[in-house]
Design a protein around this motif. Structure first.
Motif, mmCIF file in Angstrom:
data_model
loop_
_atom_site.group_PDB
_atom_site.id
_atom_site.type_symbol
_atom_site.label_atom_id
_atom_site.label_comp_id
_atom_site.label_asym_id
_atom_site.label_seq_id
_atom_site.Cartn_x
_atom_site.Cartn_y
_atom_site.Cartn_z
ATOM 1 N N ALA A 125 0.833 -1.207 0.000
ATOM 2 C CA ALA A 125 0.000 0.000 0.000
ATOM 3 C C ALA A 125 0.866 1.256 0.000
ATOM 4 O O ALA A 125 0.536 2.248 -0.659
ATOM 5 N N ALA A 126 1.980 1.225 0.704
ATOM 6 C CA ALA A 126 2.865 2.394 0.743
ATOM 7 C C ALA A 126 3.519 2.651 -0.612
ATOM 8 O O ALA A 126 3.809 3.797 -0.971
ATOM 9 N N LEU A 127 3.746 1.593 -1.411
ATOM 10 C CA LEU A 127 4.350 1.763 -2.726
ATOM 11 C C LEU A 127 3.469 2.588 -3.658
ATOM 12 O O LEU A 127 3.968 3.314 -4.524
ATOM 13 N N ALA A 128 2.162 2.485 -3.492
ATOM 14 C CA ALA A 128 1.246 3.229 -4.359
ATOM 15 C C ALA A 128 1.343 4.733 -4.142
ATOM 16 O O ALA A 128 0.851 5.511 -4.971
ATOM 17 N N LEU A 129 1.971 5.159 -3.050
ATOM 18 C CA LEU A 129 2.149 6.592 -2.787
ATOM 19 C C LEU A 129 3.343 7.175 -3.555
ATOM 20 O O LEU A 129 3.603 8.380 -3.442
ATOM 21 N N VAL A 130 4.060 6.329 -4.322
ATOM 22 C CA VAL A 130 5.198 6.730 -5.163
ATOM 23 C C VAL A 130 6.242 7.487 -4.332
ATOM 24 O O VAL A 130 6.501 8.675 -4.551
ATOM 25 N N PRO A 131 6.887 6.810 -3.381
ATOM 26 C CA PRO A 131 7.943 7.466 -2.593
ATOM 27 C C PRO A 131 9.231 7.588 -3.417
ATOM 28 O O PRO A 131 9.305 7.094 -4.549
ATOM 29 N N PRO A 132 10.286 8.192 -2.885
ATOM 30 C CA PRO A 132 11.570 8.277 -3.599
ATOM 31 C C PRO A 132 12.165 6.888 -3.843
ATOM 32 O O PRO A 132 11.808 5.913 -3.178
ATOM 33 N N TYR A 133 13.137 6.838 -4.764
ATOM 34 C CA TYR A 133 13.693 5.549 -5.202
ATOM 35 C C TYR A 133 14.231 4.693 -4.058
ATOM 36 O O TYR A 133 13.912 3.493 -3.992
ATOM 37 N N PRO A 134 15.067 5.203 -3.130
ATOM 38 C CA PRO A 134 15.569 4.322 -2.064
ATOM 39 C C PRO A 134 14.441 3.709 -1.229
ATOM 40 O O PRO A 134 14.526 2.550 -0.812
ATOM 41 N N ILE A 135 13.386 4.492 -0.996
ATOM 42 C CA ILE A 135 12.249 3.968 -0.227
ATOM 43 C C ILE A 135 11.500 2.911 -1.029
ATOM 44 O O ILE A 135 11.028 1.907 -0.482
ATOM 45 N N ILE A 136 11.403 3.104 -2.354
ATOM 46 C CA ILE A 136 10.748 2.106 -3.206
ATOM 47 C C ILE A 136 11.486 0.771 -3.113
ATOM 48 O O ILE A 136 10.873 -0.290 -2.951
ATOM 49 N N ALA A 137 12.821 0.829 -3.226
ATOM 50 C CA ALA A 137 13.608 -0.399 -3.156
ATOM 51 C C ALA A 137 13.430 -1.083 -1.799
ATOM 52 O O ALA A 137 13.279 -2.318 -1.725
ATOM 53 N N LEU A 138 13.415 -0.302 -0.721
ATOM 54 C CA LEU A 138 13.232 -0.875 0.617
ATOM 55 C C LEU A 138 11.848 -1.488 0.769
ATOM 56 O O LEU A 138 11.698 -2.600 1.290
ATOM 57 N N LEU A 139 10.815 -0.784 0.293
ATOM 58 C CA LEU A 139 9.449 -1.299 0.409
ATOM 59 C C LEU A 139 9.254 -2.558 -0.426
ATOM 60 O O LEU A 139 8.560 -3.489 -0.016
ATOM 61 N N ARG A 140 9.875 -2.591 -1.607
ATOM 62 C CA ARG A 140 9.780 -3.794 -2.426
ATOM 63 C C ARG A 140 10.467 -4.976 -1.736
ATOM 64 O O ARG A 140 9.986 -6.117 -1.804
ATOM 65 N N PHE A 141 11.587 -4.717 -1.065
ATOM 66 C CA PHE A 141 12.254 -5.781 -0.312
ATOM 67 C C PHE A 141 11.356 -6.287 0.817
ATOM 68 O O PHE A 141 11.209 -7.495 1.010
ATOM 69 N N LEU A 142 10.749 -5.355 1.566
ATOM 70 C CA LEU A 142 9.863 -5.751 2.662
ATOM 71 C C LEU A 142 8.627 -6.479 2.145
ATOM 72 O O LEU A 142 8.138 -7.423 2.778
ATOM 73 N N GLN A 143 8.116 -6.027 1.009
ATOM 74 C CA GLN A 143 6.972 -6.727 0.412
ATOM 75 C C GLN A 143 7.377 -8.154 0.040
ATOM 76 O O GLN A 143 6.604 -9.097 0.229
ATOM 77 N N GLY A 144 8.601 -8.310 -0.479
ATOM 78 C CA GLY A 144 9.083 -9.647 -0.786
ATOM 79 C C GLY A 144 9.226 -10.508 0.457
ATOM 80 O O GLY A 144 8.875 -11.693 0.443
ATOM 81 N N VAL A 145 9.722 -9.927 1.544
ATOM 82 C CA VAL A 145 9.840 -10.668 2.808
ATOM 83 C C VAL A 145 8.457 -11.119 3.284
ATOM 84 O O VAL A 145 8.276 -12.272 3.713
ATOM 85 N N GLY A 146 7.489 -10.208 3.222
ATOM 86 C CA GLY A 146 6.150 -10.549 3.688
ATOM 87 C C GLY A 146 5.510 -11.650 2.880
ATOM 88 O O GLY A 146 4.931 -12.604 3.432
#
Length: 531
Positions: free
Chosen positions: A117-138
């Protein structure tokens, strides 16, 4: 609500001794309505995991556009998800032993939902990479937890139905996700791809909280954990996944980054295996490979899932590159892969009670290879109707591949080592998918260049008028890709045929082919195997 809960049966909990110590269950608990409700929630979580894996890959393109990322940086966003989804698998048995499957399932559903859900807010690139990693963990922990729950909480006579559902969602979700993603982007917004988890998560969490056994925390496990093994395994599978995911874009072994990742993966995984074989309390019990059917079953899984994920990559790529179709049009082809599976999966589970699972597995693999061979006749003129015969043949094969394969591989896995068995199974499944996609990309690239060179060898200067050079060049380029995709389908079919040799080496088990006897005798014979 109280009447509904009463109808489902009393809550399940692990027994405790008078001094408070946990008493391990001798086998799976009784399969009550409440437990079946909890397993349904775990199944929904598994579907959520697979849909996130495929669905969000379509939304990443729009996400990259919103941030203005180039293809190289955008590729690492996808790789971050892949690394997170496989890096968590080795730690899943350990975490489950501490917190229980019930808590782990809920925590990972919440993590996957919040990060997406946080990814849909289009954060900066480093945050996108971190959120994608966490989404993968989940999402990465949900499928191992589903298989663990099936192996740990279902009695052996009923286990085949849980295994059939697990197997079905692993093959049906990739075809459904393309249609869902296309519908979201066409009629709503690409952001809905990330927000849809908010609606699905409660459907998983409520049954899990109500139905799965309540177990105490085992915080003492922290003191007895083999941390070096965990670090070696996580580092090894993460480095291998990153190398396979980024190999094509970085030109494989011409890149120092890829070479370094492969070295890290090889050294780490070798150290992990040595450590586990010499450790008194292994993190993941690799001694399961001593069971012939477990080791051979994982090898068949590796080859088939390799071909399966490669096929799911090749067809959408052909439709997008050669035909220029959008996701919704591609989904109209892939959705036909889902419909036969819904009908044939229960039939497969029923037949497994009377027919040798190895026979069903061999028939399924052969049928899948026939479907792949039919796809080698692909041309640039194919429309949706032309794809259906090969797709339907492959779809009819899936229910007779994964359920018997999972059943044979896990038939001797007891509740005590269900976590290790589920982790190893899903590590191989994830790596096979990444490897299959990477090899499919490489084969398409190489074969396209070969066919291009062959066409150029047969064209002489002056054969084409100057005014038609552009048109002829475009048509020739399209045809080279068509031939490359046809070659790739043929390769996937040959890989599947090769796995039939491994099926010949599998041994028959009482679970794979129950002897004809009275129902009560079957249950009595199966009881010792679950203890």
């Amino acid at each position: 609500m109280n009447r509904l809960l009463a109808a489902l049966g009393p809550p399940l909990s692990v027994a405790r001794a008078p001094d408070g110590r946990q008493i391990p269950l001798p086998g799976p608990p009784p399969l009550t309505g409440r437990l079946m409700f909890g397993l349904f929630g775990a199944l929904v979580a598994g579907v959520m995991s697979l849909l996130n894996t495929r669905l969000t890959s379509f939304g990443v393109a729009d996400l990259r556009g919103g941030v203005g990322l180039d293809l190289d940086l955008g590729g690492w966003v996808t790789t971050a998800f892949s690394v997170g989804s496989i890096a968590v698998v080795p730690a899943t048995p350990w975490l489950t032993g501490i917190f229980s499957p019930r808590r782990m399932l809920v925590a990972n559903v919440v993590l996957a939902t919040a990060s997406a859900a946080a990814l849909a807010l289009v954060p900066p690139y480093p945050i996108i990479a971190l959120l994608r990693f966490l989404q993968g963990v989940g999402t990465g922990a949900l499928l191992p937890l589903l298989l663990l729950s099936v192996l740990r909480f279902t009695p052996l006579p009923q286990r085949i139905w849980g295994i059939a559902m697990y197997a079905c969602i692993t093959t049906i979700s990739p075809s459904v996700s393309e249609s869902v993603a296309g519908w979201f982007t066409e009629y709503l917004s690409w952001k809905v791809i990330f927000w849809q988890n908010i609606l699905v998560a409660p459907i998983a969490i409520v049954p899990i909280m109500v139905g799965l056994p309540i177990e105490p925390l085992r915080l003492a496990v922290f003191r007895d954990t083999d941390y070096p093994a965990m670090i070696f395994c996580i580092l090894g599978v993460a480095a291998l996944t990153a190398a396979l995911s980024e190999g094509q874009s970085l030109n494989w072994f011409d890149s120092g980054v890829i070479n370094g990742l492969f070295v890290i993966a090889g050294v780490s995984l070798a150290a992990f295996v040595v450590n586990e074989l010499t450790c008194a309390r292994p993190l993941i019990d690799v001694r399961l490979f001593k069971q012939g059917n477990f080791a051979l079953g994982l090898m068949v899984l590796l080859t088939f899932n390799f071909a399966l994920l490669g096929a799911y990559y090749v067809l959408p790529q052909f439709a997008a590159v050669v035909k220029g179709w959008r996701e919704l049009q591609i989904g109209e082809i892939l959705i036909w892969l889902a419909l036969p599976q819904l009908v044939l999966t229960p039939l497969s589970a029923l037949l497994l009670r009377y027919i040798d699972a190895r026979l069903l597995l061999a028939c399924g693999l052969f049928t899948f290879s026939v479907g792949a061979y039919m796809a080698t006749y692909i041309t640039s003129d194919w429309i949706i109707g032309d794809f259906l015969p090969s797709q339907l043949v492959q779809a009819c094969a899936f229910p007779f591949i994964m359920p018997p394969l999972v059943l044979i591989t896990t038939s001797l896995v007891t509740p005590a080592n269900a976590a290790s068995g589920g982790a190893l199974f899903n590590i191989v499944r994830s790596l096979a998918g990444t490897l299959g996609t990477a090899l499919a990309v490489a084969v398409i690239t190489v074969r396209e260049r070969v066919h291009s060179a062959m066409i150029l060898l047969n064209v002489q200067p002056g054969d084409i008028p100057a005014s038609a050079v552009g048109s002829v060049s475009a048509r020739a380029s399209a045809q080279t890709y068509v031939m490359a995709y046809a070659d790739t389908f043929g390769m996937l079919g040959l890989i599947t045929i090769a796995s039939l040799v491994l099926v010949l080496l599998l041994r028959e088990t009482p679970v794979a082919r129950p002897l004809p006897r009275a129902r009560g005798e079957r249950h009595a014979a199966a009881a010792p195997a679950t203890s």
